[in-house]
Enzyme design. Structure first.
Site, PDB file in Angstrom:
ATOM      1  N   ASP A  55      -6.117  -4.863   0.550  1.00 26.02           N
ATOM      2  CA  ASP A  55      -7.012  -4.879   1.782  1.00 26.02           C
ATOM      3  C   ASP A  55      -7.489  -6.318   1.821  1.00 26.02           C
ATOM      4  O   ASP A  55      -7.912  -6.498   2.735  1.00 26.02           O
ATOM      5  CB  ASP A  55      -8.059  -3.846   1.500  1.00 26.02           C
ATOM      6  CG  ASP A  55      -7.429  -2.620   1.701  1.00 26.02           C
ATOM      7  OD1 ASP A  55      -6.775  -2.032   2.615  1.00 26.02           O
ATOM      8  OD2 ASP A  55      -7.759  -1.655   0.552  1.00 26.02           O
TER       9      ASP A  55
ATOM     10  N   THR B  63      -5.491   1.642  10.147  1.00 27.03           N
ATOM     11  CA  THR B  63      -4.730   2.594  10.529  1.00 27.03           C
ATOM     12  C   THR B  63      -5.233   3.619  11.447  1.00 27.03           C
ATOM     13  O   THR B  63      -4.930   4.207  12.458  1.00 27.03           O
ATOM     14  CB  THR B  63      -4.027   3.702   9.488  1.00 27.03           C
ATOM     15  OG1 THR B  63      -3.353   2.601   8.499  1.00 27.03           O
ATOM     16  CG2 THR B  63      -2.974   4.462  10.064  1.00 27.03           C
TER      17      THR B  63
ATOM     18  N   ILE C  95      -0.459  -1.948   7.795  1.00 24.96           N
ATOM     19  CA  ILE C  95      -1.659  -1.563   8.718  1.00 24.96           C
ATOM     20  C   ILE C  95      -2.777  -1.553   8.311  1.00 24.96           C
ATOM     21  O   ILE C  95      -2.943  -0.409   7.727  1.00 24.96           O
ATOM     22  CB  ILE C  95      -1.102  -0.458   9.827  1.00 24.96           C
ATOM     23  CG1 ILE C  95       0.469  -0.819  10.413  1.00 24.96           C
ATOM     24  CG2 ILE C  95      -1.798  -0.730  11.024  1.00 24.96           C
ATOM     25  CD1 ILE C  95       0.727   0.413  11.428  1.00 24.96           C
ATOM     26  N   ASP C  96      -3.605  -2.316   8.259  1.00 25.70           N
ATOM     27  CA  ASP C  96      -5.110  -2.369   7.713  1.00 25.70           C
ATOM     28  C   ASP C  96      -5.799  -2.016   8.974  1.00 25.70           C
ATOM     29  O   ASP C  96      -5.802  -2.872  10.006  1.00 25.70           O
ATOM     30  CB  ASP C  96      -5.567  -3.482   7.332  1.00 25.70           C
ATOM     31  CG  ASP C  96      -6.609  -3.387   6.272  1.00 25.70           C
ATOM     32  OD1 ASP C  96      -6.874  -2.177   5.992  1.00 25.70           O
ATOM     33  OD2 ASP C  96      -7.534  -4.462   6.603  1.00 25.70           O
TER      34      ASP C  96
ATOM     35  N   GLU D 252       0.814  -1.256  -0.037  1.00 24.83           N
ATOM     36  CA  GLU D 252      -0.146  -0.040   0.082  1.00 24.83           C
ATOM     37  C   GLU D 252       0.783   1.266   0.106  1.00 24.83           C
ATOM     38  O   GLU D 252       0.498   2.303  -0.829  1.00 24.83           O
ATOM     39  CB  GLU D 252      -1.001  -0.045   1.284  1.00 24.83           C
ATOM     40  CG  GLU D 252      -1.925   1.308   1.256  1.00 24.83           C
ATOM     41  CD  GLU D 252      -2.580   1.356   2.382  1.00 24.83           C
ATOM     42  OE1 GLU D 252      -3.644   1.995   2.467  1.00 24.83           O
ATOM     43  OE2 GLU D 252      -2.551   0.629   3.423  1.00 24.83           O
TER      44      GLU D 252
ATOM     45  N   ASP E 129      -0.801  -4.895   3.104  1.00 28.49           N
ATOM     46  CA  ASP E 129      -1.251  -3.711   3.812  1.00 28.49           C
ATOM     47  C   ASP E 129      -0.354  -3.890   4.962  1.00 28.49           C
ATOM     48  O   ASP E 129      -0.767  -4.655   5.971  1.00 28.49           O
ATOM     49  CB  ASP E 129      -2.722  -3.797   3.863  1.00 28.49           C
ATOM     50  CG  ASP E 129      -2.956  -2.450   4.343  1.00 28.49           C
ATOM     51  OD1 ASP E 129      -2.320  -1.644   4.975  1.00 28.49           O
ATOM     52  OD2 ASP E 129      -4.354  -2.035   4.232  1.00 28.49           O
TER      53      ASP E 129
END
Length: 294
Positions: free
Chosen positions: A232, A94, A91-92, A71, A89
């Site tokens: 995601d 955030t 940190i999905d 990402e 990703d």
């Protein structure tokens, strides 16, 4: 790369996920530099960037011939090719991370021929790990010392009986204007109202990966979303399908979901009722469609 050892790749991805989780937990959100991409709710932090750098370094050192899409390093126009590709990703969730709400994770996927083939999702706040390899099942581990539990959680999943008895996940997304937003909010309203689908309730975890993992586990009946990206959904997609669930288009008529479509509908595993629930949600949309660029 027909000789790629998928179990070895998965094990490395799990190790990387645990390291990423430690980085997240070591950070103090109050001291983190924040930036924005699209608007004030589309947040990126220095921790996102540091985690992705660590992930890309470890994966590329072990598998230099596997492509990488993340990402934070994505450039407009990049596409997922048929070659094996890590899709990440860092940190999905955030926004949850910044607010110290414990619903955030790292989402690590491997796609081959544009098909989700390995999925690893790790929520460090809850020490909750979801993993899957195509054709080898999906598993959840609560705490590293625990034995993996095969998904779905129920050994006897109940049939889906339509929207009226469904618990669904939705997300507002970061693009809060225009025709896509208007369509989303109209569908949300109809799902909640007596004259619409009147679902049991709607949930928003703030993380697409965790929403899909919850559908795979059987805690949610479905998740409808527009505006996500491959990073995601790739990992969760693999977990979902290996748990007996299905991923279709979030737009009417798309029974074969595409990884880069950006419009998705995840439905849990069930002995019956999957297609009926999908069709009911599509019927609420009518002839309208969400359209996102890639």
């Amino acid at each position: 790369m027909a000789d790629l050892d998928l179990e070895a790749v998965r094990d490395l991805m799990i190790s990387v996920a645990y390291e990423a989780g430690a980085m997240m937990l070591a950070a103090n959100p109050a001291d983190i530099d924040q930036g924005t991409k699209l608007n004030s709710v589309d947040i990126v932090t220095e921790v996102d960037q540091a985690v992705e750098k660590m992930v890309s370094t470890r994966l590329s050192e072990a598998y230099p011939d596997i492509s990488f899409m993340g990402e934070e390093t994505y450039k407009p126009g990049m596409r997922v090719g048929p070659e094996p590709t890590f899709i990440v990703d860092p940190i999905d969730g955030t926004t949850n991370f910044i607010h110290q709400l414990p619903d955030f994770c790292i989402s690590l996927g491997l796609a081959i021929d544009r098909q989700p083939t390995i999925g690893v999702i790790y929520n460090p706040s809850q020490d909750l790990l979801f993993t899957a390899i195509k054709s080898k099942g999906a598993f959840m581990t609560r705490g590293r010392s625990s034995a993996p539990q095969r998904l779905p959680v129920s050994r006897n999943p109940q049939p889906l009986t339509g929207l009226g008895t469904a618990l669904l996940a939705i997300e507002w997304g970061s693009d809060r204007s225009g025709s896509n937003y208007e369509l989303k909010t109209d569908v949300f309203k109809k799902l909640a109202a007596k004259e619409g689908g009147m679902v049991h309730s709607l949930r928003s975890f703030g993380s697409a990966a965790l929403n899909i993992a919850a559908v795979a586990a059987g805690w949610l009946d479905g998740y409808w979303e527009g505006g996500c990206w491959p990073w995601d959904v790739c990992a969760g997609w693999c977990v979902l399908e290996e748990a007996g669930g299905v991923m279709v288009s979030g737009n009417p008529g798309g029974w074969k979901g595409e990884l880069e479509e950006r419009v998705y509908l995840a439905v849990r595993g069930a002995p019956s009722g999957q297609k009926e629930l999908v069709q009911q949600l599509w019927d609420i949309m009518g002839d309208r469609r969400m359209e996102y660029s890639v």
